[in-house]
Design an enzyme around this catalytic site. Structure first.
Site: not given
Ligand code: C5P
Length: 220
Positions: A31-33, A97
């Site tokens: 995942a990402n932030r 994102a």
């Protein structure tokens, strides 16, 4: 004003938002932030100007605004399919994102710590949803991308706009020191074929409002 009244009345705008989650096995993912805050604020502002908004979102921290046509996805592949199904649109804002990579092979069972050494994860590239929509016959009249950078923000974002074929890029510096990723403020530069417009640092909701107004103006 009544719901669906305003300069975007009768217009359909597609917004992507949030991160994507790319599974490794049934219990783990990459995942990402991204919190999804800027995308949700943009959808809200577009609704406020009277647009019909299709909101395609990955697993975000922030709730989707009331009143959007909500499509929840996990992976980049699912996001791409949802975006294609939502076209045609008058405008599209790609605030998600999207993970650049997914696992080349996902497995159906949890990867075990079996004493045979460490797992090696092999990646495959995800489709670029923004670029593929810009290359489509059904390309919306106005397509807005984002460029989250940590260095040479304007140069990278200008090149990105051309490479992906979108009309505008909202460029921002997401270096941890800026507090932008996951925070409530943003500091952006709007890049079009006519050049770069530096906006002051302001709330994500204010960035969204200003962007929605510019979209309304551009659609006429
Ligand atoms: O290449 P980069 O990820 O920096 O590009 C960011 C822009 O492209 C954002 O608008 C993002 O939503 C979009 N994008 C996409 N699909 C991808 C990667 C990025 O739509 N696979």
């Amino acid at each position: 004003a009544a719901v669906n009244d305003g300069p975007l009345k009768g217009r359909h705008v597609l917004v992507t938002s949030g991160p994507t989650h790319e599974p490794i096995d049934p219990v783990r993912y990459i995942a990402n932030r991204s919190s999804g805050a800027q995308g949700a604020a943009i959808a809200q502002a577009l609704l406020g100007l009277g647009a019909k908004v299709t909101f395609v979102t990955g697993p975000a921290d922030v709730a989707a605004p009331m009143g959007v046509d909500l499509i929840e996805v996990q992976t980049a592949a699912q996001m791409q399919a949802a975006v294609k199904a939502a076209l045609p649109a008058d405008a599209a804002v790609f605030a998600a994102a999207v993970a650049d990579w997914r696992m080349a092979n996902t497995v159906d069972e949890k990867i075990k710590k079996d004493g045979n050494g460490l797992p090696v994860l092999e990646f495959a590239e995800n489709p670029d949803i923004l670029a593929s929509v810009c290359a489509e016959k059904q390309k919306p009249k106005l397509v807005v991308g984002f460029a989250a950078e940590t260095q040479d923000v304007i140069e990278n974002a200008t090149a990105k706009r051309k490479r992906k074929g979108c009309d505008w890029i909202v460029a921002n510096d997401v270096s941890p020191s800026t507090g932008i990723m996951g925070g409530s403020e943003n500091d952006v530069t709007l890049i079009s074929k006519d050049g770069a417009e530096d906006w002051p640092r302001m709330g994500k909701d204010q960035v969204a409002q200003r962007l929605a107004e510019k979209i309304a103006e551009a659609l006429g």
